[in-house]
Write a protein that holds these residues in place. Structure first.
Motif, PDB file in Angstrom:
ATOM      1  N   LEU A  40       2.704   9.097   8.713  1.00  0.00           N
ATOM      2  CA  LEU A  40       2.558  10.327   8.119  1.00  0.00           C
ATOM      3  C   LEU A  40       3.808  11.063   7.830  1.00  0.00           C
ATOM      4  CD1 LEU A  40      -0.404  11.635  10.377  1.00  0.00           C
ATOM      5  CD2 LEU A  40      -0.512  10.979   7.750  1.00  0.00           C
ATOM      6  N   ALA A  41       4.893  10.755   8.696  1.00  0.00           N
ATOM      7  CA  ALA A  41       6.370  11.264   8.228  1.00  0.00           C
ATOM      8  C   ALA A  41       6.680  10.569   7.086  1.00  0.00           C
ATOM      9  CB  ALA A  41       6.889  11.208   9.430  1.00  0.00           C
ATOM     10  N   GLU A  42       6.552   9.399   6.990  1.00  0.00           N
ATOM     11  CA  GLU A  42       6.993   8.732   5.739  1.00  0.00           C
ATOM     12  C   GLU A  42       6.077   9.120   4.408  1.00  0.00           C
ATOM     13  OE1 GLU A  42       7.798   4.027   4.658  1.00  0.00           O
ATOM     14  OE2 GLU A  42       7.003   4.563   6.485  1.00  0.00           O
ATOM     15  N   ILE A  43       5.036   9.133   4.816  1.00  0.00           N
ATOM     16  CA  ILE A  43       3.956   9.527   3.546  1.00  0.00           C
ATOM     17  C   ILE A  43       3.062  10.759   3.891  1.00  0.00           C
ATOM     18  CG2 ILE A  43       2.284   8.249   1.836  1.00  0.00           C
ATOM     19  CD1 ILE A  43       3.571   5.687   2.681  1.00  0.00           C
ATOM     20  N   PRO A  44       3.532  11.806   3.506  1.00  0.00           N
ATOM     21  CA  PRO A  44       2.814  12.954   4.195  1.00  0.00           C
ATOM     22  C   PRO A  44       1.669  13.064   3.178  1.00  0.00           C
ATOM     23  CG  PRO A  44       4.691  13.712   2.833  1.00  0.00           C
ATOM     24  CD  PRO A  44       4.782  12.105   2.933  1.00  0.00           C
ATOM     25  N   VAL A 104       0.824  -1.472  -0.009  1.00  0.00           N
ATOM     26  CA  VAL A 104      -0.019   0.030   0.157  1.00  0.00           C
ATOM     27  C   VAL A 104       0.834   1.188   0.163  1.00  0.00           C
ATOM     28  CG1 VAL A 104      -1.562   1.253   1.343  1.00  0.00           C
ATOM     29  CG2 VAL A 104      -1.783  -1.166   1.097  1.00  0.00           C
ATOM     30  N   LYS A 105       1.745   1.402   0.791  1.00  0.00           N
ATOM     31  CA  LYS A 105       2.951   2.352   0.808  1.00  0.00           C
ATOM     32  C   LYS A 105       3.346   2.588  -0.386  1.00  0.00           C
ATOM     33  CE  LYS A 105       5.020   1.534   4.838  1.00  0.00           C
ATOM     34  NZ  LYS A 105       6.034   1.426   5.952  1.00  0.00           N
ATOM     35  N   ASN A 106       4.055   1.610  -1.201  1.00  0.00           N
ATOM     36  CA  ASN A 106       4.504   1.927  -2.410  1.00  0.00           C
ATOM     37  C   ASN A 106       3.597   2.242  -3.440  1.00  0.00           C
ATOM     38  OD1 ASN A 106       7.266   1.134  -1.671  1.00  0.00           O
ATOM     39  ND2 ASN A 106       6.747  -1.121  -1.866  1.00  0.00           N
ATOM     40  N   PHE A 107       2.381   1.738  -3.304  1.00  0.00           N
ATOM     41  CA  PHE A 107       1.400   2.201  -4.377  1.00  0.00           C
ATOM     42  C   PHE A 107       1.098   3.536  -4.184  1.00  0.00           C
ATOM     43  CE2 PHE A 107      -2.890   2.985  -5.898  1.00  0.00           C
ATOM     44  CZ  PHE A 107      -2.762   2.233  -7.056  1.00  0.00           C
ATOM     45  N   ILE A 108       1.120   4.145  -3.175  1.00  0.00           N
ATOM     46  CA  ILE A 108       0.798   5.439  -2.611  1.00  0.00           C
ATOM     47  C   ILE A 108       1.849   6.268  -3.281  1.00  0.00           C
ATOM     48  CG2 ILE A 108       0.729   7.285  -0.877  1.00  0.00           C
ATOM     49  CD1 ILE A 108      -0.695   5.420   0.716  1.00  0.00           C
ATOM     50  N   GLU A 117       4.054   5.469  -5.793  1.00  0.00           N
ATOM     51  CA  GLU A 117       4.112   5.534  -7.177  1.00  0.00           C
ATOM     52  C   GLU A 117       3.068   6.186  -7.783  1.00  0.00           C
ATOM     53  OE1 GLU A 117       3.884   1.383  -7.907  1.00  0.00           O
ATOM     54  OE2 GLU A 117       5.779   1.126  -7.098  1.00  0.00           O
ATOM     55  N   ASN A 118       2.066   6.479  -7.055  1.00  0.00           N
ATOM     56  CA  ASN A 118       0.773   7.407  -7.437  1.00  0.00           C
ATOM     57  C   ASN A 118       0.463   8.575  -7.352  1.00  0.00           C
ATOM     58  OD1 ASN A 118      -0.882   4.903  -9.672  1.00  0.00           O
ATOM     59  ND2 ASN A 118       0.072   4.022  -7.709  1.00  0.00           N
ATOM     60  N   THR A 119       1.116   9.236  -6.284  1.00  0.00           N
ATOM     61  CA  THR A 119       1.033  10.475  -5.942  1.00  0.00           C
ATOM     62  C   THR A 119       2.406  10.998  -5.547  1.00  0.00           C
ATOM     63  OG1 THR A 119       0.971   9.933  -3.525  1.00  0.00           O
ATOM     64  CG2 THR A 119      -0.961   9.900  -4.401  1.00  0.00           C
ATOM     65  N   MET A 120       2.290  12.437  -5.509  1.00  0.00           N
ATOM     66  CA  MET A 120       3.795  13.063  -5.166  1.00  0.00           C
ATOM     67  C   MET A 120       3.878  13.650  -3.697  1.00  0.00           C
ATOM     68  SD  MET A 120       4.964  13.048  -8.103  1.00  0.00           S
ATOM     69  CE  MET A 120       6.377  14.295  -7.988  1.00  0.00           C
ATOM     70  N   PRO A 121       5.016  13.586  -3.117  1.00  0.00           N
ATOM     71  CA  PRO A 121       4.735  14.078  -1.771  1.00  0.00           C
ATOM     72  C   PRO A 121       4.276  15.297  -1.440  1.00  0.00           C
ATOM     73  CG  PRO A 121       6.890  12.912  -2.489  1.00  0.00           C
ATOM     74  CD  PRO A 121       6.168  13.125  -3.590  1.00  0.00           C
ATOM     75  N   GLU A 122       4.247  16.211  -2.243  1.00  0.00           N
ATOM     76  CA  GLU A 122       3.674  17.380  -2.011  1.00  0.00           C
ATOM     77  C   GLU A 122       2.219  17.448  -2.039  1.00  0.00           C
ATOM     78  OE1 GLU A 122       5.277  17.593  -6.246  1.00  0.00           O
ATOM     79  OE2 GLU A 122       6.025  17.021  -4.264  1.00  0.00           O
ATOM     80  N   ASP A 123       1.590  16.337  -2.404  1.00  0.00           N
ATOM     81  CA  ASP A 123       0.250  16.193  -2.711  1.00  0.00           C
ATOM     82  C   ASP A 123      -0.456  16.132  -1.337  1.00  0.00           C
ATOM     83  OD1 ASP A 123       0.459  16.615  -5.442  1.00  0.00           O
ATOM     84  OD2 ASP A 123       0.342  14.384  -5.863  1.00  0.00           O
ATOM     85  N   GLN A 124      -0.773  17.155  -0.533  1.00  0.00           N
ATOM     86  CA  GLN A 124      -1.182  17.034   0.415  1.00  0.00           C
ATOM     87  C   GLN A 124      -2.780  16.649   0.506  1.00  0.00           C
ATOM     88  OE1 GLN A 124      -1.074  20.623   2.940  1.00  0.00           O
ATOM     89  NE2 GLN A 124       1.082  20.112   3.344  1.00  0.00           N
ATOM     90  N   LYS A 125      -3.148  15.386   1.177  1.00  0.00           N
ATOM     91  CA  LYS A 125      -4.530  14.896   1.500  1.00  0.00           C
ATOM     92  C   LYS A 125      -4.780  14.109  -0.088  1.00  0.00           C
ATOM     93  CE  LYS A 125      -6.057  18.066   4.795  1.00  0.00           C
ATOM     94  NZ  LYS A 125      -6.930  19.084   5.445  1.00  0.00           N
ATOM     95  N   ALA A 126      -3.917  13.812  -0.600  1.00  0.00           N
ATOM     96  CA  ALA A 126      -4.172  12.966  -1.915  1.00  0.00           C
ATOM     97  C   ALA A 126      -4.564  11.619  -1.484  1.00  0.00           C
ATOM     98  CB  ALA A 126      -2.939  12.896  -2.778  1.00  0.00           C
ATOM     99  N   VAL A 127      -4.277  11.346  -0.315  1.00  0.00           N
ATOM    100  CA  VAL A 127      -4.990   9.864   0.154  1.00  0.00           C
ATOM    101  C   VAL A 127      -5.848  10.215   1.400  1.00  0.00           C
ATOM    102  CG1 VAL A 127      -4.151   7.445   0.830  1.00  0.00           C
ATOM    103  CG2 VAL A 127      -2.822   9.013  -0.705  1.00  0.00           C
ATOM    104  N   VAL A 128      -6.961   9.508   1.445  1.00  0.00           N
ATOM    105  CA  VAL A 128      -7.739   9.431   2.498  1.00  0.00           C
ATOM    106  C   VAL A 128      -7.834   8.008   3.086  1.00  0.00           C
ATOM    107  CG1 VAL A 128      -8.998  11.606   2.262  1.00  0.00           C
ATOM    108  CG2 VAL A 128      -9.876   9.463   1.132  1.00  0.00           C
ATOM    109  N   TRP A 129      -7.487   7.949   4.406  1.00  0.00           N
ATOM    110  CA  TRP A 129      -7.465   6.560   4.906  1.00  0.00           C
ATOM    111  C   TRP A 129      -8.471   6.539   6.036  1.00  0.00           C
ATOM    112  CZ3 TRP A 129      -2.388   3.660   4.604  1.00  0.00           C
ATOM    113  CH2 TRP A 129      -2.433   2.270   4.928  1.00  0.00           C
ATOM    114  N   TYR A 130      -9.469   5.825   6.055  1.00  0.00           N
ATOM    115  CA  TYR A 130     -10.427   5.351   7.073  1.00  0.00           C
ATOM    116  C   TYR A 130      -9.706   4.410   7.928  1.00  0.00           C
ATOM    117  CZ  TYR A 130     -14.631   4.422   9.654  1.00  0.00           C
ATOM    118  OH  TYR A 130     -15.691   4.218  10.471  1.00  0.00           O
TER     119      TYR A 130
END
Length: 178
Positions: free
Chosen positions: A62-66, A29-33, A35-48
């Protein structure tokens, strides 16, 4: 039952990935994120938040994947590229996922972003709809959604269009040992 589920879900254009444990699934999941988003894309991923993150320090994640946000509103979810949640089961005969929830945040994560990552324990794959409906106490959880691959419609000039009324991609992360 997993093989039948995978075959049926794949026929519906869902992407099914199997993992032996939660640690390997989380790495995927972390690798998928990444590969499909940029670190500066805040709130590009919502996680329930679910049991899947038990034992994981959210501040470390969050430090690893902001790009991740655990805050879920209709506005945030509609702008997110990826939504992640745990589904409550699956139906082998149809390849459908089952989402039971009175919580709007859980439903927003699976319905609004372009990509839905569904976390599914293999033990929750049921043979058919009849068995699935008997497994849930619908009088206490009256909201049930069956998710059968990416959103699709062919009502406009009979041309198949993907992702109009929901995610363009459904990624199913099946975990064998919890």
């Amino acid at each position: 039952m997993f093989e039948l589920f995978k075959e049926k879900a794949s026929a519906l254009m869902a992407e099914v990935h199997a993992f032996k444990n939660r640690k390997d699934a989380l790495e995927f999941v972390k690798n998928f994120i990444r590969e499909n988003t940029m670190p500066e894309d805040q709130k590009a991923v919502v996680w329930y938040d679910t049991w899947f993150l038990d034992g994981v320090k959210k501040e470390d994640l969050l430090a690893e994947i902001p790009q991740i946000s655990f805050e879920i509103t209709p506005e945030i979810a509609s702008k997110a590229k990826i939504g992640i949640n745990e589904v409550d089961g699956a139906i082998a005969e149809s390849g459908s996922l089952i989402e039971v929830s009175n919580r709007i945040q859980k439903r927003l994560v699976s319905a609004l972003p372009e990509i839905h990552i569904a976390i599914l324990p293999k033990s929750k794959i049921l043979p058919d709809l009849k068995t699935a409906l008997r497994s849930f106490h619908l009088h206490t959880h009256p909201y049930i959604t069956l998710i059968s691959g990416p959103s699709r419609t062919a009502d406009i000039e009979r041309v198949l269009t993907i992702g109009v009324h929901g995610p363009e991609r459904v990624i199913i992360v099946c975990i064998e040992n919890l």
